[in-house]
Design a protein around this motif. Structure first.
Motif, PDB file in Angstrom:
ATOM      1  N   MET A  86      80.807  15.297  25.308  1.00  0.00           N
ATOM      2  CA  MET A  86      81.425  16.170  26.724  1.00  0.00           C
ATOM      3  C   MET A  86      82.305  16.707  25.326  1.00  0.00           C
ATOM      4  SD  MET A  86      79.438  15.122  28.668  1.00  0.00           S
ATOM      5  CE  MET A  86      80.040  16.188  29.902  1.00  0.00           C
ATOM      6  N   THR A  87      82.163  18.420  25.917  1.00  0.00           N
ATOM      7  CA  THR A  87      83.276  19.181  25.629  1.00  0.00           C
ATOM      8  C   THR A  87      83.215  20.913  26.112  1.00  0.00           C
ATOM      9  OG1 THR A  87      83.571  20.481  23.042  1.00  0.00           O
ATOM     10  CG2 THR A  87      80.816  19.493  23.139  1.00  0.00           C
ATOM     11  N   PRO A  88      84.118  21.627  26.126  1.00  0.00           N
ATOM     12  CA  PRO A  88      83.623  22.800  27.130  1.00  0.00           C
ATOM     13  C   PRO A  88      83.125  23.718  25.951  1.00  0.00           C
ATOM     14  CG  PRO A  88      86.376  22.100  26.075  1.00  0.00           C
ATOM     15  CD  PRO A  88      85.575  21.034  25.634  1.00  0.00           C
ATOM     16  N   ILE A 130      77.710  18.267  26.119  1.00  0.00           N
ATOM     17  CA  ILE A 130      77.217  19.194  27.315  1.00  0.00           C
ATOM     18  C   ILE A 130      79.030  19.814  27.424  1.00  0.00           C
ATOM     19  CG2 ILE A 130      77.222  19.052  29.847  1.00  0.00           C
ATOM     20  CD1 ILE A 130      74.937  16.546  28.757  1.00  0.00           C
ATOM     21  N   SER A 131      78.663  20.749  28.640  1.00  0.00           N
ATOM     22  CA  SER A 131      80.352  21.444  29.138  1.00  0.00           C
ATOM     23  C   SER A 131      79.938  20.931  30.258  1.00  0.00           C
ATOM     24  CB  SER A 131      80.513  22.124  28.592  1.00  0.00           C
ATOM     25  OG  SER A 131      81.349  23.515  29.504  1.00  0.00           O
ATOM     26  N   ILE A 132      81.170  20.921  31.111  1.00  0.00           N
ATOM     27  CA  ILE A 132      80.548  21.074  32.757  1.00  0.00           C
ATOM     28  C   ILE A 132      81.121  22.685  33.490  1.00  0.00           C
ATOM     29  CG2 ILE A 132      80.349  18.758  33.463  1.00  0.00           C
ATOM     30  CD1 ILE A 132      83.634  19.164  34.816  1.00  0.00           C
ATOM     31  N   GLY A 133      81.429  23.678  32.357  1.00  0.00           N
ATOM     32  CA  GLY A 133      81.586  25.154  33.542  1.00  0.00           C
ATOM     33  C   GLY A 133      82.453  25.186  32.049  1.00  0.00           C
ATOM     34  N   TYR A 135      85.435  25.466  31.614  1.00  0.00           N
ATOM     35  CA  TYR A 135      87.129  25.750  32.211  1.00  0.00           C
ATOM     36  C   TYR A 135      87.897  24.182  30.465  1.00  0.00           C
ATOM     37  CZ  TYR A 135      85.255  23.241  34.981  1.00  0.00           C
ATOM     38  OH  TYR A 135      84.238  22.724  36.253  1.00  0.00           O
ATOM     39  N   VAL A 136      89.002  23.986  31.139  1.00  0.00           N
ATOM     40  CA  VAL A 136      89.488  23.143  29.391  1.00  0.00           C
ATOM     41  C   VAL A 136      89.858  22.144  30.523  1.00  0.00           C
ATOM     42  CG1 VAL A 136      90.873  21.905  28.383  1.00  0.00           C
ATOM     43  CG2 VAL A 136      89.658  24.419  27.612  1.00  0.00           C
ATOM     44  N   LEU A 137      89.787  20.898  30.572  1.00  0.00           N
ATOM     45  CA  LEU A 137      90.142  19.625  31.210  1.00  0.00           C
ATOM     46  C   LEU A 137      91.102  18.816  30.199  1.00  0.00           C
ATOM     47  CD1 LEU A 137      86.548  18.594  32.981  1.00  0.00           C
ATOM     48  CD2 LEU A 137      88.161  19.439  33.645  1.00  0.00           C
ATOM     49  N   GLY A 139      90.406  16.302  28.999  1.00  0.00           N
ATOM     50  CA  GLY A 139      90.227  15.214  27.910  1.00  0.00           C
ATOM     51  C   GLY A 139      88.440  14.956  28.829  1.00  0.00           C
ATOM     52  N   GLY A 140      87.264  14.192  28.149  1.00  0.00           N
ATOM     53  CA  GLY A 140      86.029  15.147  28.645  1.00  0.00           C
ATOM     54  C   GLY A 140      85.728  13.117  30.056  1.00  0.00           C
ATOM     55  N   ALA A 143      84.395  15.142  33.044  1.00  0.00           N
ATOM     56  CA  ALA A 143      83.313  15.295  33.145  1.00  0.00           C
ATOM     57  C   ALA A 143      81.831  14.115  32.743  1.00  0.00           C
ATOM     58  CB  ALA A 143      83.132  16.675  31.288  1.00  0.00           C
TER      59      ALA A 143
HETATM   60  N1  ADE Z   1      86.360  18.264  27.795  1.00  0.00           N
HETATM   61  C1  ADE Z   1      87.417  19.338  28.254  1.00  0.00           C
HETATM   62  N2  ADE Z   1      87.033  20.538  28.781  1.00  0.00           N
HETATM   63  C2  ADE Z   1      85.010  19.930  29.133  1.00  0.00           C
HETATM   64  C3  ADE Z   1      84.752  20.526  29.981  1.00  0.00           C
HETATM   65  N3  ADE Z   1      84.275  21.970  30.185  1.00  0.00           N
HETATM   66  N4  ADE Z   1      83.285  19.744  29.887  1.00  0.00           N
HETATM   67  C4  ADE Z   1      83.186  19.189  29.526  1.00  0.00           C
HETATM   68  N5  ADE Z   1      84.151  18.872  28.338  1.00  0.00           N
HETATM   69  C5  ADE Z   1      84.954  18.199  28.432  1.00  0.00           C
END
Ligand code: ADE
Length: 232
Positions: A86-88, A130-133, A135-137, A139-140, A143
């Motif tokens: 999981m990553t932006p 995979i990113s869920i959108g 924007y930056v959370l 952590g994953g 997501a």
């Molecule tokens: N980790 C930080 N931001 C995320 C995002 N937008 N989607 C998936 N993982 C994330």
């Protein structure tokens, strides 16, 4: 289906995975979700899982060894169809991806933290990012919970009424039509007459028209896709 989630913050996942449909799916035996604390795979006394970035700069990097150790121990027991990170900067998650993942037998989801994971894990171990959108959370984890929820409800047998997943928004490139329940009138706000008419054919047609109109107005991008698919 089995989903193994690897995280440095397991508590963040407990609530989203232990309620409602996702919980029922596990109780009924359709899905098993296991959360693994990455710190359990650290060999240091302080259970460290990160280290300074080579080349300097702010932020810690999740180290290779604990992640490898955790994944290899899981792989000893079964084969995995997909190892997801999981990553932006991953591919944006959508319903098509959820459908495809719901057909897999075993998947691993690795949650990123800090400045992310050592690139070698992404290059050599991960099969899908995979990113869920956009924007930056922090952590994953949240997501991963989003992906797990969207996938689990599609696993056959999870929803009581199988057709209810088929009529979700996005399943056919259309948003879902509006829905109403009792009472038929409140504060002068009335339920569209057709829905109480008992004419099932007319109701089906009305719902289709509403779904199309909603999609055309709210999501021109989806509307274009829908039309392309239906022109052929
Ligand atoms: N980790 C930080 N931001 C995320 C995002 N937008 N989607 C998936 N993982 C994330």
């Amino acid at each position: 289906m089995r989903i193994d989630i690897i995280t440095a913050l397991p508590s963040l996942l407990h609530s989203p995975l232990n309620d409602s449909i996702v919980k029922r799916a596990q109780t009924k035996g359709h899905v098993s979700v296991e959360v693994h604390d990455l710190r359990d795979y650290s060999t240091s006394k302080s259970r460290t899982i990160d280290d300074y970035a080579y080349g300097g700069g702010a932020g810690m990097v999740m180290a290779v060894e604990p992640i490898l150790r955790c994944i290899e121990s899981l792989q000893q027991d079964r084969q995995y169809d997909e190892l997801i990170y999981m990553t932006p900067d991953g591919e944006t998650f959508n319903q098509t991806m959820a459908n495809a993942l719901s057909l897999k037998e075993n998947i691993i989801i690795l949650c990123g933290h800090y400045k992310g994971v050592d690139e070698r894990i992404r290059q050599h171990i991960i099969t899908k990012e995979i990113s869920i959108g956009d924007y930056v959370l922090s952590g994953g984890e949240l997501a991963a919970a989003v992906v797990a929820d969207a996938v689990i409800r599609l696993v056959p047998g999870v929803l009581n009424d199988e057709t209810s997943a088929l009529t979700d928004s996005f399943q056919d490139d259309l948003l879902a039509p509006p829905v109403y329940t009792r009472p038929p009138e409140i504060n002068g706000w009335e339920v569209p007459e057709i829905l109480t008419s008992g004419n099932l054919k007319a109701i089906e047609l009305w719902r289709m028209e509403q779904a199309m109109e909603r999609t055309r107005i709210r999501r021109p991008d989806l509307w274009e896709k829908f039309n392309q698919n239906h022109d052929e």
